[in-house]
Design an enzyme around this catalytic site. Structure first.
Site, mmCIF file in Angstrom:
data_model
loop_
_atom_site.group_PDB
_atom_site.id
_atom_site.type_symbol
_atom_site.label_atom_id
_atom_site.label_comp_id
_atom_site.label_asym_id
_atom_site.label_seq_id
_atom_site.Cartn_x
_atom_site.Cartn_y
_atom_site.Cartn_z
ATOM 1 C CG HIS A 105 -2.021 -1.016 0.984
ATOM 2 N ND1 HIS A 105 -2.762 -1.317 0.008
ATOM 3 C CD2 HIS A 105 -2.638 -1.623 2.333
ATOM 4 C CE1 HIS A 105 -3.178 -2.344 0.447
ATOM 5 N NE2 HIS A 105 -3.567 -2.443 1.779
ATOM 6 C CG HIS A 179 -7.641 -0.684 2.274
ATOM 7 N ND1 HIS A 179 -7.967 -1.360 3.316
ATOM 8 C CD2 HIS A 179 -6.644 -1.685 1.601
ATOM 9 C CE1 HIS A 179 -7.488 -2.376 2.971
ATOM 10 N NE2 HIS A 179 -6.987 -2.534 2.922
ATOM 11 C CD GLU A 319 -7.586 -3.420 -0.717
ATOM 12 O OE1 GLU A 319 -6.674 -3.568 -0.835
ATOM 13 O OE2 GLU A 319 -8.476 -4.872 0.093
HETATM 14 C C1 BGC Z 1 -4.260 -6.681 2.467
HETATM 15 C C2 BGC Z 1 -4.306 -6.889 3.463
HETATM 16 C C3 BGC Z 1 -3.768 -6.559 4.196
HETATM 17 C C4 BGC Z 1 -5.107 -5.227 4.287
HETATM 18 C C5 BGC Z 1 -4.710 -4.112 5.498
HETATM 19 C C6 BGC Z 1 -5.080 -5.268 3.091
HETATM 20 O O1 BGC Z 1 -5.960 -5.203 1.385
HETATM 21 O O2 BGC Z 1 -4.649 -7.583 0.838
HETATM 22 O O3 BGC Z 1 -3.323 -8.590 2.935
HETATM 23 O O4 BGC Z 1 -3.992 -7.164 5.307
HETATM 24 O O5 BGC Z 1 -4.869 -4.629 3.084
HETATM 25 O O6 BGC Z 1 -3.341 -3.939 5.609
#
Ligand code: BGC
Length: 354
Positions: A105, A179, A319
């Site tokens: 991210h 998210h 997402e």
């Molecule tokens: C990911 C997860 C992660 C979460 C929070 C999601 O987009 O796929 O693996 O734990 O984000 O970081």
């Protein structure tokens, strides 16, 4: 002129502001300039009541802890990049790893931790909030300056439209996503695993033990990953499929079925229904993939907006995105942005309630 609810916290010496879109009759969304976070999203109910259907925190400080990215715009690259390394124009680009051996991210100081600037000229009171961010050349290791804009608009028909735009001055990669974790029975009301989910996805991208795609595009046929017709999320959640074991549930990128010759067209990709309340969410997107994450890593340590702690499965993230680790998989749709080109991605969340 956009209505601002004022300063709700600080990041360093900089104020974090809050904007509310909507009114008492329809959807009401509170958006923070920190991370372009959707802090709450209220749907109206009987007798003037409202239900907040997204997970979040009630203070800015809580969002600044390392955390689950509640409600944030994630970037410069949503999802994982294996080993934090990829090749661009024949050169290795190295990014900081903030998720075990991987970059996740956008890195430790991703767009979810930045203060976005409200663009008054493109914002409309109660209806549209347009925010910009400049990510400098080298920010979190990424090449090129990136000028980013995210615009949240209410369409007057119970939907929130999210537009992402970006331009660069050097070749770089971009993959922006939102998210939010949904619980249509209400934030803090417990597990959302009884929601019915449907996704127009005949395939998904299986992952290794670090949640990095193996490169395979696997059919969902005869697997727990088949959501082509609606089913409760918990129906197959505990089946002994190795992919569910690796991710402790669903945490996978699904490949959206698109009519041929329609890349980038806005189409319906998913539908979520809470049978207990009758509330539903339809997701439309221009993106090729959708990460369905069943809140597997929520462990009770986060206390949400209404003072309840969030446990595994209490929220569902859908997402819309390009595939994880695309820069290391030439067969996946490209995430490269060149100078002179414009990145544009659109996702719509359309709600319905009784
Ligand atoms: C990911 C997860 C992660 C979460 C929070 C999601 O987009 O796929 O693996 O734990 O984000 O970081």
């Amino acid at each position: 002129m956009i209505v601002r609810d004022g300063v709700v916290g600080t990041l360093g010496n900089n104020p974090v502001r809050c904007i509310t879109l909507g009114d008492d009759e329809g959807i009401r969304a509170r958006i923070l300039t920190l991370g372009a976070i959707v802090q709450s999203l209220e749907l109206p109910g009987a007798g003037g009541s409202t239900t907040n259907v997204v997970l979040g925190y009630d203070t800015v400080d809580a969002y600044l802890k390392t955390g689950p990215y509640f409600g944030a715009v994630v970037g410069r690259y949503a999802n994982r990049i294996a080993g934090g390394v990829f090749q661009l124009d024949g050169r290795a680009v190295e990014l900081p790893c903030n998720n075990g051996p991987n970059h996740l991210h956008g890195g430790p100081d991703g767009f979810n931790r930045r203060i976005w600037t409200i663009d008054e000229s493109r914002s409309i009171e109660n209806q549209t909030a347009s925010m910009t961010l400049v990510s400098d050349d080298g920010d979190q290791g990424y090449p090129g300056r990136l000028d980013v804009r995210v615009t949240y608009s209410l369409d007057g028909n119970n939907a929130i439209v999210i537009d992402y735009e970006a331009t660069t001055d050097r070749p770089t990669i971009v993959n922006l996503s939102q998210h939010s974790y949904f619980n249509l029975a209400g934030e803090g009301s417990g597990s959302a695993m009884g929601h019915l989910l449907q996704m127009n996805a005949g395939a998904f991208t299986p992952v290794d033990e670090h949640l990095i795609p193996t490169g395979e595009i696997a059919s969902v046929e005869d697997t727990p990953f088949d959501f082509r017709t609606p089913k409760p999320i918990d129906q197959d959640l505990r089946s002994a499929h190795p992919q569910l074991h690796i991710a402790r549930g669903y945490d996978h990128n699904f490949v959206i079925d698109r009519p041929t010759n329609s890349p980038g067209q806005l189409i319906r990709v998913a539908h979520l229904l809470d049978p207990s309340s009758g509330r539903s969410l339809t997701v439309e997107s221009t993106e090729p993939g959708i990460q369905f994450y069943s809140g597997n890593f929520l462990d009770g340590s986060d206390v949400g907006t209404s003072g309840q702690s969030y446990r595994q499965g209490d929220g569902i993230a859908l997402e819309t995105q390009h595939f994880p680790d695309s820069p290391n998989h030439p067969a996946f749709p490209s995430t490269i942005l060149e100078p002179g080109d414009r990145y544009h991605s659109k996702t719509v969340w359309r709600f319905a309630w009784d």
